[in-house]
Design a protein around this motif. Structure first.
Motif, PDB file in Angstrom:
ATOM      1  N   GLU A  74     -22.005 -80.786  46.294  1.00 60.34           N
ATOM      2  CA  GLU A  74     -22.001 -81.586  45.071  1.00 60.34           C
ATOM      3  C   GLU A  74     -21.377 -82.956  45.312  1.00 60.34           C
ATOM      4  N   VAL A  75     -20.311 -83.006  46.124  1.00 58.06           N
ATOM      5  CA  VAL A  75     -19.693 -84.287  46.459  1.00 58.06           C
ATOM      6  C   VAL A  75     -20.709 -85.190  47.150  1.00 58.06           C
ATOM      7  N   GLN A  76     -21.422 -84.633  48.121  1.00 54.73           N
ATOM      8  CA  GLN A  76     -22.396 -85.420  48.868  1.00 54.73           C
ATOM      9  C   GLN A  76     -23.510 -85.937  47.957  1.00 54.73           C
ATOM     10  N   GLN A  77     -23.959 -85.082  47.035  1.00 57.26           N
ATOM     11  CA  GLN A  77     -25.012 -85.503  46.106  1.00 57.26           C
ATOM     12  C   GLN A  77     -24.520 -86.616  45.190  1.00 57.26           C
ATOM     13  N   ARG A  78     -23.284 -86.474  44.721  1.00 58.60           N
ATOM     14  CA  ARG A  78     -22.729 -87.494  43.815  1.00 58.60           C
ATOM     15  C   ARG A  78     -22.534 -88.825  44.545  1.00 58.60           C
ATOM     16  N   LEU A  79     -22.083 -88.773  45.786  1.00 56.63           N
ATOM     17  CA  LEU A  79     -21.892 -89.998  46.553  1.00 56.63           C
ATOM     18  C   LEU A  79     -23.221 -90.704  46.825  1.00 56.63           C
ATOM     19  N   ALA A  80     -24.297 -89.928  46.852  1.00 64.27           N
ATOM     20  CA  ALA A  80     -25.619 -90.508  47.113  1.00 64.27           C
ATOM     21  C   ALA A  80     -26.191 -91.203  45.879  1.00 64.27           C
ATOM     22  N   ARG A  81     -25.597 -90.932  44.708  1.00 66.70           N
ATOM     23  CA  ARG A  81     -26.078 -91.565  43.476  1.00 66.70           C
ATOM     24  C   ARG A  81     -25.286 -92.860  43.246  1.00 66.70           C
TER      25      ARG A  81
END
Length: 209
Positions: A74-81
């Motif tokens: 989830e952290v990685q997905q959020r950082l990608a946004r």
């Protein structure tokens, strides 16, 4: 539109099955012991087949790390946004806040079991260390994508600070059996310390175009 809704429904069903396997495994580990619990036992307790178990987890060891794996994803997905006008520091902070809330909300009775098993078993300690290293590398890559002007050493240090601080505080709180409110307060304090250090990195404070 029906196709999108169907895909979303399948994803939610998969997540419920994964959570059921995880919860059943941790409960059995607490009741029977880690070595005494088989994959067949876990599958039966979760009301799935052993084949379904392996569709979600490669091994019994991997179940223990399911929660943290999900949160890191989830952290990685959020950082990608990338939100226009938001600074990289604000993106990092929001990513961590969302994961903190999930960790506190879901810790329940499983947290102390996870920590105890990892601390007692060298093989699980080694797996935890490997996962920590991989997580820091992934977060480091996302941070450099988020902030291209950031140097390599800065990205390495930032990823280590963010991942290491959260992991250490969660472990401390769960090992001590602290309640969700106290755990959240501890995580907020850790985040404030990390954020204070990150404010000294100029590239993190420049808004994303």
């Amino acid at each position: 539109m029906p196709h999108v809704e169907s895909a979303g429904l399948r994803e939610r069903k998969k997540q419920r099955t994964r959570q059921a396997i995880f919860a059943a495994a941790l409960r059995l580990f607490a009741e029977r012991g880690y070595d005494e619990t088989t994959i067949a036992d876990i599958a039966a307790a979760a009301d799935v087949s052993p084949r379904t178990f392996f569709a979600y987890f490669p091994s019994k060891e991997d179940v223990i790390f399911a929660e943290i794996d999900d949160r890191l994803a989830e952290v990685q997905q959020r950082l990608a946004r990338r939100a226009s006008g938001e600074t990289p520091l604000e993106t990092i902070r929001q990513s961590v806040v969302e994961v903190m809330q999930a960790l506190v909300t879901e810790q329940g009775e499983h947290g102390p079991v996870q920590v105890r098993l990892v601390l007692e078993r060298p093989a699980l300690q080694a797996r935890a260390l490997q996962r920590m290293h991989e997580a820091q590398q992934e977060v480091q890559q996302r941070i450099r994508e988020l902030c291209p002007g950031l140097g390599e050493i800065e990205a390495v240090a930032i990823a280590g600070m963010a991942v290491g601080a959260m992991q250490s505080v969660v472990t401390h709180c769960r090992q001590g059996g602290l309640d969700p409110g106290t755990t959240r307060a501890a995580l907020d304090r850790a985040l404030a310390i990390v954020e204070s250090g990150l404010r000294s990195v100029p590239a993190l404070n420049e808004p994303i175009p």
